[in-house]
Scaffold this active site. Structure first.
Site, PDB file in Angstrom:
ATOM      1  N   TRP A   1     -53.728 -28.528 -17.824  1.00  0.00           N
ATOM      2  CA  TRP A   1     -53.618 -28.616 -16.350  1.00  0.00           C
ATOM      3  C   TRP A   1     -54.288 -27.464 -15.631  1.00  0.00           C
ATOM      4  CZ3 TRP A   1     -50.842 -25.456 -12.837  1.00  0.00           C
ATOM      5  CH2 TRP A   1     -50.049 -24.465 -13.409  1.00  0.00           C
TER       6      TRP A   1
ATOM      7  N   ASP B   1     -36.416 -30.353 -13.132  1.00  0.00           N
ATOM      8  CA  ASP B   1     -37.116 -29.161 -12.643  1.00  0.00           C
ATOM      9  C   ASP B   1     -36.088 -28.301 -11.915  1.00  0.00           C
ATOM     10  OD1 ASP B   1     -39.201 -27.342 -11.663  1.00  0.00           O
ATOM     11  OD2 ASP B   1     -40.583 -28.965 -12.143  1.00  0.00           O
TER      12      ASP B   1
ATOM     13  N   ASP C   1     -44.466 -25.142 -19.167  1.00  0.00           N
ATOM     14  CA  ASP C   1     -45.331 -24.403 -18.230  1.00  0.00           C
ATOM     15  C   ASP C   1     -44.523 -23.357 -17.461  1.00  0.00           C
ATOM     16  OD1 ASP C   1     -43.922 -26.500 -16.977  1.00  0.00           O
ATOM     17  OD2 ASP C   1     -45.181 -26.318 -15.205  1.00  0.00           O
ATOM     18  N   GLU C   2     -45.246 -22.390 -16.931  1.00  0.00           N
ATOM     19  CA  GLU C   2     -44.724 -21.471 -15.925  1.00  0.00           C
ATOM     20  C   GLU C   2     -43.339 -20.933 -16.266  1.00  0.00           C
ATOM     21  OE1 GLU C   2     -47.086 -23.083 -12.022  1.00  0.00           O
ATOM     22  OE2 GLU C   2     -45.206 -24.105 -12.493  1.00  0.00           O
TER      23      GLU C   2
ATOM     24  N   HIS D   1     -38.536 -23.636 -15.420  1.00  0.00           N
ATOM     25  CA  HIS D   1     -38.217 -24.686 -14.447  1.00  0.00           C
ATOM     26  C   HIS D   1     -36.836 -25.274 -14.732  1.00  0.00           C
ATOM     27  CE1 HIS D   1     -41.974 -24.774 -12.198  1.00  0.00           C
ATOM     28  NE2 HIS D   1     -42.637 -24.660 -13.324  1.00  0.00           N
TER      29      HIS D   1
ATOM     30  N   THR E   1     -44.312 -33.385  -6.030  1.00  0.00           N
ATOM     31  CA  THR E   1     -43.772 -33.877  -4.756  1.00  0.00           C
ATOM     32  C   THR E   1     -43.055 -32.834  -3.892  1.00  0.00           C
ATOM     33  OG1 THR E   1     -41.771 -34.659  -5.873  1.00  0.00           O
ATOM     34  CG2 THR E   1     -43.576 -36.230  -5.655  1.00  0.00           C
ATOM     35  N   GLU E   2     -43.402 -31.559  -4.047  1.00  0.00           N
ATOM     36  CA  GLU E   2     -42.792 -30.566  -3.155  1.00  0.00           C
ATOM     37  C   GLU E   2     -42.955 -30.977  -1.695  1.00  0.00           C
ATOM     38  OE1 GLU E   2     -44.728 -29.838  -5.725  1.00  0.00           O
ATOM     39  OE2 GLU E   2     -44.268 -27.881  -6.616  1.00  0.00           O
TER      40      GLU E   2
HETATM   41  C1  ACM Z   1     -47.985 -27.582 -13.555  1.00  0.00           C
HETATM   42  O1  ACM Z   1     -48.674 -27.964 -12.590  1.00  0.00           O
HETATM   43  N1  ACM Z   1     -47.166 -26.560 -13.436  1.00  0.00           N
HETATM   44  C2  ACM Z   1     -48.032 -28.268 -14.825  1.00  0.00           C
END
Ligand code: ACM
Ligand code: ZN
Length: 626
Positions: free
Chosen positions: A415, A197, A348-349, A268, A491-492
């Site tokens: 998600w 990430d 994602d994102e 990411h 886990t941020e």
């Molecule tokens: C996600 O929570 N960005 C998969």
């Protein structure tokens, strides 16, 4: 005088009460539990002693026999039992063969001299052993007595997963194994390992050592909730060597757990870009670390492993051939390591800002006559899918991979709620449900003021338990594509292994039951079993949240009558609540709560839940002014 029929009724009621009383606390709940008719004849049941032989009737079950022996040794210091069937000793017999053809199905039959566990396959035998483990005491000194019982059980879904994010915070290999143990205890069979990430690349790639040498370390981490209040200015990181990865995969396999690796692309990607700036659309541009970059990153400039959370614009360039070459090299090593059929590529994102400005990305869009940047992302994923398919594996990604067109054979992890999963199932693609509203274990599990820092949300044990993975809108045929469920531990805000456990437990028990158990739900019975499971978590040396024991106070004030009515509830089973009205801390000697009560003056109500003479959960407080 009572009629014979009345006497009969009383006897039946007694018998039912006894059966109900004897219900063990097995999690996830098995399909069927019965107490053999002969129960009364041998009330002591089976006792595991050092003379007990654990016998694998089939050589292929030796690993399962070893697992049980090690467990008995570790938890009860039971000397390694003899492996041969003893004359005077009793036997735990593990064998293959079951009426069910479902992988993971088993029966367990405990009599006075023998416990028989029989599985459709080795996984089934393993799950039978997990059930047996839950019939044993939660302290190391009691007799290992198993009351007569018959269990017939099989899983509802074949994918029962937990995701662990080791990028935002890194957890040592030893802990990953401890976490795998936890999955095994809950009959879960997938660990989705979020290995890369923005904030760290955690898996050694032999061809590109810089990925971990540079990408595995950040110069600092923001302090507090995003955007934070400062930066730790402490170098932070770590990674798993391929030798460690192999060892962990093997450890998991012995527990019938497949590890699904995730290598995030095209978003990411900050950690990889810090190691290889040419992967970015704009290699010369410094990383943007919002608000509180570390002193070192501020002074050095250039590409940096991210130090803050959220979504970042610096993503892999989709117009650069070298990006695909490198992703394929990385995936080749990953595929060689991990036997998992699913290979997770994130997806994602991925912000499209850079792609909109990048000449190479725009050229690609033009050359391929793509409609927009979403179709460019779809091109990226489809190209990677071809590669993954060529290695005999299946691509899985977060639900954004639907945007711009789903790759032909891809599976989807839904998600952002269930919409993506529903859409994918309608397109006849396989789906794992993991909606953020039900299974994001980084969310608060109790009242935020009583919980450690979390990303937000409010996800109680009861809400997780209430989740139904098959959306009602799907036809029976479409529903077959829902292959299972998974809960995610991002886990941020989880920096320690204790906190990983705290955020995972006891909610993992709820998702495990959602994934395993078929049939109607019964929250009351689930909370009864969780109450016992809490003791087991302690016995296993895990830190579980006790948030469900926190007393929720409700007060109704009737000013005219000069009266307030106070009532208490918890999300726990038959709670023993004690309270005080004078501001002092409640203890077991404080007033026991039985039913709603009135107060007729200003008071401070403090209440807490107790179990075996000890407080469980937090003390809650309510000020009442009349
Ligand atoms: C996600 O929570 N960005 C998969
Ligand atoms: Zn580009």
């Amino acid at each position: 005088m009572k009629s014979a029929f009345q006497v009969f009724l009383v006897l039946v009621q007694l018998a039912v009460a006894q059966i109900a009383f004897a219900q063990p606390a097995i999690l996830p709940k098995p399909g069927k539990i019965t107490v053999p008719v002969s129960a009364g004849a041998s009330p002591d049941g089976f006792v595991i002693t050092p003379q007990t032989a654990v016998v694998a009737a089939d050589r292929s079950l030796q690993s399962e026999a070893d697992f049980l022996n090690s467990y008995l040794q570790k938890q009860y210091s039971l000397q390694r039992p003899r492996l041969k069937k003893g004359k005077q000793g009793n036997t735990i017999l593990l064998s293959l063969g079951n009426a069910s053809t479902v992988s993971g199905a088993y029966t367990l039959e405990a009599g006075a001299r023998e416990i028989k566990i029989s599985g459709t396959d080795a996984a089934g035998v393993f799950y039978g052993i997990q059930t047996l483990i839950q019939l044993l005491p939660t302290d190391s000194s009691s007799t290992l007595k198993v009351a007569p019982i018959f269990v017939q059980d099989e899983p509802r879904f074949q994918y029962r997963g937990m995701m662990l994010d080791v990028s935002r915070h890194f957890f040592p290999a030893e802990f990953v194994k401890k976490y795998i143990d936890l999955l095994a205890f809950h009959k879960m069979n997938r660990l989705h390992w979020h290995l890369t990430d923005d904030q760290g690349w955690r898996i050694e790639i032999k061809k590109y050592p810089q990925l971990t040498a540079v990408g595995g370390w950040r110069n600092g981490t923001i302090i507090g909730n995003y955007p934070g209040s400062g930066n730790t200015n402490q170098r932070y990181g770590g990674f798993y060597t391929q030798a460690e990865v192999k060892d962990i995969i093997e450890y998991a396999a012995k527990r019938h757990i497949t590890i699904v690796p995730e290598i995030e692309m095209p978003g990411h990607a900050s950690a990889a870009i810090a190691a290889f700036p040419s992967l970015s659309c704009f290699p010369e541009e410094a990383s943007f670390i919002n608000k509180y970059p570390s002193d070192l990153s501020k002074s050095k400039g250039g590409k940096q492993v991210q130090e803050t959370w959220g979504v970042h614009n610096d993503v892999y360039c989709a117009g650069n051939e070298a990006v695909f070459g490198m992703m394929e090299d990385v995936l080749t090593e990953v595929i060689n390591l991990f036997p998992s059929s699913y290979i997770h590529i994130g997806g994602d994102e991925c912000p499209k800002e850079n792609w909109k400005k990048c000449p190479r990305c725009q050229q690609r869009i033009k050359d391929l006559k793509l409609k927009d940047e979403h179709e460019l992302q779809s091109y990226f994923v489809q190209r990677i899918e071809k590669f993954i398919n060529s290695k005999g594996r299946v691509l899985i990604g977060w639900d954004e991979i639907l945007e711009g067109g789903l790759a032909p054979n891809a599976a989807v992890m839904s998600w952002r709620g269930e919409a993506g999963g529903i859409e994918a199932a309608k397109q006849r693609h396989d789906v794992i449900m993991t909606p953020n509203s039900y299974v994001y274990f980084d969310h608060f599990q109790g009242k935020p003021a009583l919980e450690p820092m979390a990303i937000g949300g409010y996800l109680t044990l009861q809400k997780v338990y209430s989740y139904e993975p098959i959306p009602a809108v799907l036809t029976a045929e479409e529903a077959k594509h829902i292959k299972g469920v998974q809960a995610n531990v991002w886990t941020e805000y989880i920096a320690s292994t204790d906190k990983v456990e705290y955020m995972s437990l006891p909610r993992m028990a709820a998702i495990a039951e959602v994934a395993w158990t078929t049939g109607p739900k019964d929250w009351n019975d689930f909370s009864r079993r969780i109450d016992v499971q809490q003791d087991r978590y302690l016995f296993w040396n895990y830190t579980a949240a006790q948030s469900a024991y926190n007393v929720k106070q409700s007060v109704q004030i009737d000013s005219d009558a000069g009266r307030a009515t106070v009532s208490f509830t918890t999300d726990s089973f038959e709670p023993e609540i004690h309270y005080t009205l004078d501001g002092s801390e409640p203890g077991v000697q404080s007033t026991l709560y039985k039913k709603p009560f009135d107060v007729r003056r200003s008071v401070t109500v403090k209440a807490a839940c107790f179990k075996n003479g000890k407080q469980v959960g937090k003390t809650t407080l309510q000020q009442i002014v009349l």
